[in-house]
Write a protein that holds these residues in place. Structure first.
Motif, PDB file in Angstrom:
ATOM      1  N   ALA A 180       0.811  -1.222   0.000  1.00  0.00           N
ATOM      2  CA  ALA A 180       0.000   0.000   0.000  1.00  0.00           C
ATOM      3  C   ALA A 180       0.841   1.268   0.000  1.00  0.00           C
ATOM      4  CB  ALA A 180      -0.938   0.003   1.202  1.00  0.00           C
ATOM      5  N   VAL A 181       2.131   1.170   0.356  1.00  0.00           N
ATOM      6  CA  VAL A 181       2.967   2.379   0.378  1.00  0.00           C
ATOM      7  C   VAL A 181       3.420   2.774  -1.018  1.00  0.00           C
ATOM      8  CG1 VAL A 181       3.800   1.742   2.668  1.00  0.00           C
ATOM      9  CG2 VAL A 181       5.198   1.190   0.680  1.00  0.00           C
ATOM     10  N   ALA A 182       3.305   1.864  -1.988  1.00  0.00           N
ATOM     11  CA  ALA A 182       3.786   2.148  -3.339  1.00  0.00           C
ATOM     12  C   ALA A 182       2.847   3.129  -4.033  1.00  0.00           C
ATOM     13  CB  ALA A 182       3.887   0.852  -4.145  1.00  0.00           C
ATOM     14  N   VAL A 183       3.423   4.102  -4.717  1.00  0.00           N
ATOM     15  CA  VAL A 183       2.649   5.079  -5.486  1.00  0.00           C
ATOM     16  C   VAL A 183       2.876   4.832  -6.976  1.00  0.00           C
ATOM     17  CG1 VAL A 183       2.587   6.852  -3.707  1.00  0.00           C
ATOM     18  CG2 VAL A 183       4.560   6.736  -5.243  1.00  0.00           C
ATOM     19  N   PRO A 184       1.821   5.101  -7.784  1.00  0.00           N
ATOM     20  CA  PRO A 184       0.476   5.540  -7.409  1.00  0.00           C
ATOM     21  C   PRO A 184      -0.277   4.441  -6.666  1.00  0.00           C
ATOM     22  CG  PRO A 184       0.541   5.020  -9.739  1.00  0.00           C
ATOM     23  CD  PRO A 184       1.957   4.934  -9.249  1.00  0.00           C
ATOM     24  N   ARG A 185      -1.064   4.844  -5.685  1.00  0.00           N
ATOM     25  CA  ARG A 185      -1.706   3.878  -4.801  1.00  0.00           C
ATOM     26  C   ARG A 185      -2.975   3.300  -5.413  1.00  0.00           C
ATOM     27  NH1 ARG A 185       0.669   7.506  -1.159  1.00  0.00           N
ATOM     28  NH2 ARG A 185       2.056   6.442   0.302  1.00  0.00           N
ATOM     29  N   ALA A 186      -3.208   2.033  -5.061  1.00  0.00           N
ATOM     30  CA  ALA A 186      -4.425   1.344  -5.489  1.00  0.00           C
ATOM     31  C   ALA A 186      -5.405   1.311  -4.317  1.00  0.00           C
ATOM     32  CB  ALA A 186      -4.096  -0.079  -5.929  1.00  0.00           C
ATOM     33  N   PRO A 187      -6.698   1.214  -4.593  1.00  0.00           N
ATOM     34  CA  PRO A 187      -7.670   1.108  -3.497  1.00  0.00           C
ATOM     35  C   PRO A 187      -7.519  -0.224  -2.770  1.00  0.00           C
ATOM     36  CG  PRO A 187      -8.734   0.722  -5.607  1.00  0.00           C
ATOM     37  CD  PRO A 187      -7.340   1.186  -5.912  1.00  0.00           C
ATOM     38  N   LEU A 188      -7.979  -0.271  -1.539  1.00  0.00           N
ATOM     39  CA  LEU A 188      -7.916  -1.521  -0.782  1.00  0.00           C
ATOM     40  C   LEU A 188      -8.776  -2.593  -1.432  1.00  0.00           C
ATOM     41  CD1 LEU A 188      -8.051  -0.163   2.890  1.00  0.00           C
ATOM     42  CD2 LEU A 188      -6.060  -1.028   1.629  1.00  0.00           C
ATOM     43  N   ARG A 189      -9.886  -2.183  -1.993  1.00  0.00           N
ATOM     44  CA  ARG A 189     -10.772  -3.131  -2.679  1.00  0.00           C
ATOM     45  C   ARG A 189     -10.323  -3.244  -4.129  1.00  0.00           C
ATOM     46  NH1 ARG A 189     -17.359  -3.137  -2.227  1.00  0.00           N
ATOM     47  NH2 ARG A 189     -17.695  -5.170  -3.253  1.00  0.00           N
TER      48      ARG A 189
END
Length: 510
Positions: A21-30
């Motif tokens: 989750a720290v990687a950008v660009p970020r993806a949604p949790l779902r």
């Protein structure tokens, strides 16, 4: 699998999503089911492989998480400078991190380097402290390795991907996309598609009707920076402007790279192939060149041209020493040729490259036309490592002496030298009795994201011109894509000097 082992594995999978989750660009949790499944299968494979080799479940968990965190941190460093996440072909450039550290390490912040170092130390300490445990049947242990790998290969092939890493990562998450690109990119089908695209390239058939000398100059990070606003001194581009006024064609050029990855633009120009047509090979096409392919060099070589490449850097960088002969270059003058050449900053000066071009022309067989493909290095970053003295900025821009503009000042200092290189070469050719066509272009805009952000701009295109020292032409302004430039150049080469014909291939000028 013991209960404790199960809990360790479950915690590893859960924490891996946090690291991702720290990687950008970020993806949604779902996220889509397939991308989540691929992420989990990849983590299972790494964990089970390490357990099979070390018999240390806690160490395997920590090492797996450290690996996910490491590639995410490296990806963020790359994205910060180049606006692109870490992709699978970057692994093949890993050795260059050690052979050419100046080009890579400065883009990792002190904090990232410290975190990576601390993670490595902790993982090693965990290996030393933890005692091996029984893994049960070897067959069962290795089945636990093979099964998630096989399933991951199948899921990766079904994952809907655009091959735009920014778009894909925002939808599927960093680690799933990285693994999918890796597994799909190494399939035999990827190499087969690459060969098919190359075989259908615009330079696969034919040969020149006319034989003027042809010089192509790929200028490092060159673009008309005056598009950023009227704060840039216009006189920096005096020779460039003169060349554009005299040119057959001139304009902006859309390139498949931003801030780096020169070889993508280089490959597009030399082969006339559009980046997305290469599939997974688009990220590092030179890695997929395994046999002779058609290019500008081979096309002209079939017409009797002597073909030479000039680059004042190490021949093995991007594997050019291996690839250039397969593209049809008979000679390659690399850093060894410039052992005593002048420097501008840490790299060989553009003036020395101009001298090498002129020397090559003067030493050439008068009965054979010359094709010279020269790549400059002077304006290669990282620019923030260069020293800028007080007062240097005022002659180049009106933004002041603030430290935030030092990278821009350093960049413009090299632009002045690139401009002088254009003037030096064209002056020589104006006095020459050999018909010569010159194509000059920038490989990409410079990696100055903080400067661009502060100015509120986002430049994407470089610039080009095609000039010749014979004939009468009405200059035309046409914006091209990198893969169209070679065809445009050859249309000028084949013209008798009274008018420029339409490109014979890749006719998509905008």
């Amino acid at each position: 699998m013991s209960g404790g082992h199960t809990w360790v594995l479950t915690a590893t999978v859960a924490l891996s999503f946090a690291f991702d989750a720290v990687a950008v660009p970020r993806a949604p949790l779902r996220r889509p089911l397939l991308s989540s499944a691929l992420h989990i299968l990849s983590v299972l494979f790494l964990f089970d492989l390490l357990v099979a080799v070390t018999l240390r479940p806690l160490f395997s968990a920590c090492a797996t998480l450290a690996l996910v965190g490491l590639v995410a941190a490296v990806s963020n460093a790359k994205y910060e400078s180049l606006r692109e996440p870490f992709v699978f072909t970057d692994l093949s450039l890993f050795s260059q991190l050690f052979s050419h550290p100046r080009l890579y390490l400065p883009f990792l912040s002190v904090g990232k380097v410290a975190a990576i170092g601390a993670g490595i130390v902790l993982v090693i300490a965990g290996f030393v402290v933890e005692r091996p445990v029984s893994s049960g049947s070897p067959a069962t242990t290795w089945l636990a390795v093979v099964l998630p790998f096989a399933l991951a290969v199948s899921v990766a092939a079904r994952l809907p991907l655009t091959l735009d890493p920014n778009v894909d990562q925002r939808r599927h998450g960093f680690f799933a996309v990285f693994v999918a690109y890796l597994l799909n990119g190494l399939r035999p089908a990827t190499f087969r598609k690459f060969r098919e695209v190359m075989a259908a390239g615009p330079f696969a058939i034919g040969e020149p009707r006319r034989h003027p000398d042809v010089i192509v100059i790929q200028s490092e990070s060159f673009f008309d920076v005056r598009r950023l606003g009227d704060t840039i001194a216009p006189g920096l581009f005096r020779c460039f402007d003169d060349a554009r006024r005299e040119a057959v064609w001139r304009g902006e050029m859309t390139v498949p790279a931003w801030g780096a990855n020169t070889m993508r633009t280089e490959f597009a120009v030399l082969t006339g192939t559009e980046s997305f047509a290469l599939g997974y090979a688009r990220f590092y096409p030179y890695a997929f060149v395994r046999r002779r392919i058609a290019s500008l060099a081979s096309w002209l070589g079939c017409g009797g041209y002597e073909t030479a490449a000039i680059h004042p850097y190490y021949a093995d960088f991007f594997g050019r020493d291996r690839v250039f002969p397969l593209l049809g270059f008979a000679r390659f003058l690399d850093i060894d040729h410039f052992a005593s050449a002048s420097r501008a900053g840490p790299y060989v000066a553009d003036a020395a490259v101009a001298d090498a071009i002129v020397s090559t022309l003067e030493a050439a067989d008068r009965d054979r036309p010359q094709f010279i493909f020269a790549m400059t290095m002077e304006n290669h970053g990282p620019l923030h490592l260069e020293q800028v003295l007080p007062g240097e900025s005022s002659s180049r821009h009106t933004l002041g002496e603030d430290a935030s503009w030092r990278d821009l000042t350093a960049y413009l200092r090299h632009i002045e030298n690139a401009d002088a290189m254009i003037g030096r070469l064209l002056d020589h050719l104006r006095a020459s009795d050999r018909e010569t066509v010159v194509c000059f272009y920038g490989d990409h805009v410079p990696a100055l994201p903080h400067v661009f952000e502060k100015l509120g701009v986002s430049p994407q295109t470089s610039d080009y011109f095609i000039w010749r020292n014979y004939g009468t032409d009405a200059p035309e302004c046409r914006n091209l894509a990198a893969e169209e430039l070679g065809a445009a150049l050859l249309s000028v080469v084949q013209d008798d000097g009274n008018r420029a014909e339409e490109p014979h291939a890749s006719e998509k000028a905008t």
